[in-house]
Write a protein that holds these residues in place. Structure first.
Motif, short mmCIF file in Angstrom:
data_model
loop_
_atom_site.label_atom_id
_atom_site.label_comp_id
_atom_site.label_asym_id
_atom_site.label_seq_id
_atom_site.Cartn_x
_atom_site.Cartn_y
_atom_site.Cartn_z
N ALA A 78 0.84 -1.21 0.00
CA ALA A 78 0.00 0.00 0.00
C ALA A 78 0.87 1.25 0.00
N ALA A 79 1.97 1.24 0.76
CA ALA A 79 2.88 2.39 0.80
C ALA A 79 3.54 2.62 -0.55
N ALA A 80 3.96 1.54 -1.19
CA ALA A 80 4.63 1.67 -2.49
C ALA A 80 3.70 2.25 -3.54
N ARG A 81 2.40 2.02 -3.39
CA ARG A 81 1.42 2.55 -4.34
C ARG A 81 0.78 3.83 -3.83
N ASN A 82 1.25 4.32 -2.68
CA ASN A 82 0.74 5.54 -2.06
C ASN A 82 -0.79 5.50 -1.91
N ALA A 83 -1.30 4.37 -1.45
CA ALA A 83 -2.73 4.21 -1.23
C ALA A 83 -3.21 5.24 -0.21
N ASP A 84 -4.31 5.90 -0.52
CA ASP A 84 -4.84 6.94 0.36
C ASP A 84 -5.71 6.31 1.44
N LEU A 85 -5.05 5.82 2.48
CA LEU A 85 -5.78 5.22 3.60
C LEU A 85 -4.95 5.34 4.87
N LEU A 86 -5.60 5.05 5.98
CA LEU A 86 -4.94 5.08 7.29
C LEU A 86 -4.84 3.67 7.82
N GLY A 87 -3.64 3.23 8.10
CA GLY A 87 -3.42 1.93 8.72
C GLY A 87 -3.18 2.13 10.21
N VAL A 88 -3.87 1.36 11.03
CA VAL A 88 -3.71 1.42 12.48
C VAL A 88 -3.39 0.03 12.97
N ALA A 89 -2.28 -0.09 13.69
CA ALA A 89 -1.85 -1.40 14.18
C ALA A 89 -1.31 -1.27 15.59
N GLY A 90 -1.32 -2.37 16.32
CA GLY A 90 -0.73 -2.40 17.65
C GLY A 90 0.78 -2.48 17.55
N ALA A 91 1.45 -1.96 18.54
CA ALA A 91 2.92 -2.02 18.57
C ALA A 91 3.32 -3.16 19.50
N ALA A 92 3.89 -4.21 18.93
CA ALA A 92 4.23 -5.39 19.73
C ALA A 92 5.39 -5.12 20.67
N ASP A 93 6.48 -4.59 20.16
CA ASP A 93 7.65 -4.27 20.97
C ASP A 93 8.46 -3.23 20.22
N ALA A 96 9.15 -1.88 11.47
CA ALA A 96 7.97 -1.50 10.71
C ALA A 96 8.10 -0.06 10.22
N ARG A 97 8.54 0.84 11.08
CA ARG A 97 8.67 2.25 10.69
C ARG A 97 9.68 2.40 9.56
N ALA A 98 10.85 1.80 9.71
CA ALA A 98 11.89 1.91 8.68
C ALA A 98 11.41 1.33 7.36
N SER A 99 10.73 0.19 7.42
CA SER A 99 10.24 -0.46 6.20
C SER A 99 9.16 0.38 5.51
N LEU A 100 8.22 0.92 6.29
CA LEU A 100 7.14 1.72 5.71
C LEU A 100 7.66 3.02 5.12
N GLU A 101 8.59 3.67 5.82
CA GLU A 101 9.14 4.92 5.29
C GLU A 101 9.94 4.66 4.01
N ALA A 102 10.69 3.56 3.99
CA ALA A 102 11.46 3.22 2.78
C ALA A 102 10.54 2.90 1.60
N ALA A 103 9.37 2.33 1.90
CA ALA A 103 8.42 1.98 0.83
C ALA A 103 7.62 3.18 0.35
N GLY A 104 7.63 4.28 1.10
CA GLY A 104 6.95 5.49 0.65
C GLY A 104 5.80 5.98 1.50
N ALA A 105 5.61 5.42 2.68
CA ALA A 105 4.55 5.92 3.57
C ALA A 105 4.88 7.36 3.95
N GLY A 106 3.95 8.27 3.76
CA GLY A 106 4.20 9.68 4.01
C GLY A 106 3.97 10.13 5.42
#
Length: 125
Positions: free
Chosen positions: A42-57, A64-74
């Motif tokens: 979804a980040a790579a395609r810049n999908a216009d949505l909000l993802g909400v997830a629990g933080a395990a540790d 997750a943050r590094a991966s999402l930012e690298a994929a294009g999450a704004g």
């Protein structure tokens, strides 16, 4: 939009495609494995949505943050129940165009959202 387990993000993307006027929210579990994979697509395609997830540790959250930012999450934020600006952050995430991702502290994710300021309707966002 909702989905079972890892299916939340694809369900939200499908709902967004069905009605592009609405902001869709994907409520998922911990961002790892298949759930993180769907979010990265979804980040790579810049999908216009909000993802909400629990933080395990902390390690999973950083990965997750590094991966999402690298994929294009704004937009990325991690919220805890003690955050005074949780409502403002949630509103900002909903107004963001493109993929926004929130990680909620696993301790009490409902406390973060329950105490947040009134969320704007999709017409306002």
């Amino acid at each position: 939009a909702w989905g079972l387990g890892e299916g939340a993000v694809p369900a939200a993307v499908g709902a967004r495609l069905a009605d592009p006027r609405r902001k869709c929210v994907a409520l998922a579990g911990s961002p790892r494995g298949t759930a993180l994979g769907w979010a990265l697509h979804a980040a790579a395609r810049n999908a216009d949505l909000l993802g909400v997830a629990g933080a395990a540790d902390a390690a999973t959250s950083q990965t997750a943050r590094a991966s999402l930012e690298a994929a294009g999450a704004g937009f990325y934020a991690r919220l805890r129940p003690s955050d005074a600006a949780a409502g403002a952050t949630l509103s900002e995430a909903l107004r963001h165009r493109g993929l926004a991702f929130l990680q909620l502290d696993e301790g009490s994710p409902t406390a973060v959202l329950k105490d947040a300021a009134r969320v704007p309707t999709w017409e306002e966002a």
